[in-house]
Write a protein that holds these residues in place. Sequence first.
Motif, PDB file in Angstrom:
ATOM      1  N   VAL A 339       0.840  -1.204   0.000  1.00 33.98           N
ATOM      2  CA  VAL A 339       0.000   0.000   0.000  1.00 33.98           C
ATOM      3  C   VAL A 339       0.872   1.251   0.000  1.00 33.98           C
ATOM      4  N   GLU A 340       1.911   1.229   0.819  1.00 38.43           N
ATOM      5  CA  GLU A 340       2.824   2.370   0.870  1.00 38.43           C
ATOM      6  C   GLU A 340       3.557   2.543  -0.456  1.00 38.43           C
ATOM      7  N   TRP A 349      -2.377   0.652  -9.847  1.00 36.52           N
ATOM      8  CA  TRP A 349      -2.544  -0.635  -9.167  1.00 36.52           C
ATOM      9  C   TRP A 349      -1.184  -1.179  -8.754  1.00 36.52           C
ATOM     10  N   ILE A 350      -1.201  -1.954  -7.688  1.00 28.82           N
ATOM     11  CA  ILE A 350      -0.031  -2.734  -7.273  1.00 28.82           C
ATOM     12  C   ILE A 350      -0.481  -4.177  -7.113  1.00 28.82           C
ATOM     13  N   LEU A 351       0.291  -5.106  -7.651  1.00 26.88           N
ATOM     14  CA  LEU A 351       0.095  -6.529  -7.384  1.00 26.88           C
ATOM     15  C   LEU A 351       1.143  -6.934  -6.351  1.00 26.88           C
ATOM     16  N   ALA A 374      -7.082   2.046  -5.694  1.00 25.56           N
ATOM     17  CA  ALA A 374      -7.724   3.087  -4.899  1.00 25.56           C
ATOM     18  C   ALA A 374      -9.022   2.581  -4.276  1.00 25.56           C
ATOM     19  N   ASP A 375      -9.587   1.516  -4.837  1.00 21.83           N
ATOM     20  CA  ASP A 375     -10.848   0.971  -4.336  1.00 21.83           C
ATOM     21  C   ASP A 375     -10.661  -0.042  -3.215  1.00 21.83           C
ATOM     22  N   GLY A 376      -9.419  -0.420  -2.913  1.00 20.12           N
ATOM     23  CA  GLY A 376      -9.192  -1.386  -1.846  1.00 20.12           C
ATOM     24  C   GLY A 376      -8.277  -2.516  -2.290  1.00 20.12           C
TER      25      GLY A 376
END
Length: 404
Positions: A339-340, A349-351, A374-376
């Motif tokens: 997340v950071e 997005w991050i995977l 951004a949505d979770g």
Amino acid sequence: MSPLVGKRILLVISGGIAAYKCLELIRSLRAAGASVRAVLTPAATQFVTPLSVAAITEDKVFSDLFSLTDESEMGHIRLSREADLVVVAPATADLLARMAAGMANDLALTALLATDKPILCAPAMNVRMWEHAATQANVVTLAGRGVRFVGPDVGDMACGEYGPGRMAEPDEILAAIAQHFACGQRLANRRALVTSGPTREPLDPVRFLSNRSSGRQGHAIAAALARFGARTQLVSGPTALPDPPAVQVVHVETAQQMLAACEQALPVDIAVCAAAVSDWRAAEPQPDKIKKEAGAAPEPLRLVENPDILATLSRAATRRPTLVIGFAAETSRLLDNAVEKRRRKGCDWILANDVSAATGTFGGETNEVHLISADGTELWPRMSKEAVAERLAFAIAEALEAHP
């Protein structure tokens, strides 16, 4: 309208008891609007007759590599390339092994080796044969070359055993074929950029800094985006993998070379930074091999930070991709760190995936990722890296369709 309308399918039928299911598959394909041309291996004729296959396809059936008539009318090269998709059903253990080895000792194998079209295999064999390490290695090899698979299913077998090895039912194979053609339109007219593999930062002419990345996940993502219709460029560090089909590949060594290749590829709609880029490089790579001096410690190695490719693409003032996706390979505090990282890099997005030694992710065949946006956060189950790539391509298509 069915995505199969007007499509041309080359069906390769090999010698397994499940070959009888291909008659129903042909009937379903034709009902959906596709034309089917069939190639039978010599063993396949022991299970289904060329006459029955010809009656349902309403086309000539091919089986003899050395038929001069067939060569003058069609030729195995044209036979393999006039189709939109090659389907192998059933794909026996023997046929998969010969495909993996690149053999061409009958018409079916010659057509499979000569084709430049996508291949979909429906494996069918005894459970022990399917689970054997040789078969699994062949499947991995073929998947790495872009071959896709449907099944096998779990169930009772003709030999009396139970387990994975049953050929997928005709409706499952039909759905996989339809999905292939439907996916091929979802990212049409889109441009995609994918980075993959490790980078190598030279210390001297024979030594370098690098990491354990195999490049398998990045290569699978590039192949999946190409299957979805995107014009895809892959910028790859050094790997042992073959180039994915239908993908433009740029081979690089260092992080600086990778960044330059990425910037050269812009503008793109999609950027997926799956490469494991070395964070540091030698400040002064030596022109000659660093020699070991007896009794003397080497000079301290001074490192400087490499360019941040993900952040550079995410924060580009001009020509920023519509969707920028990064990977967070972590060994602790997976979600917190990911997340950071997304916030710090500025990507969409991050995977996030755990690459601790116990997971076998680095260099392995499977992956378990969290998709962070951004949505979770969305947890995906552990699956093959090819399946992760397919799911990511679906998610990308849905995101771009929602915000064209």
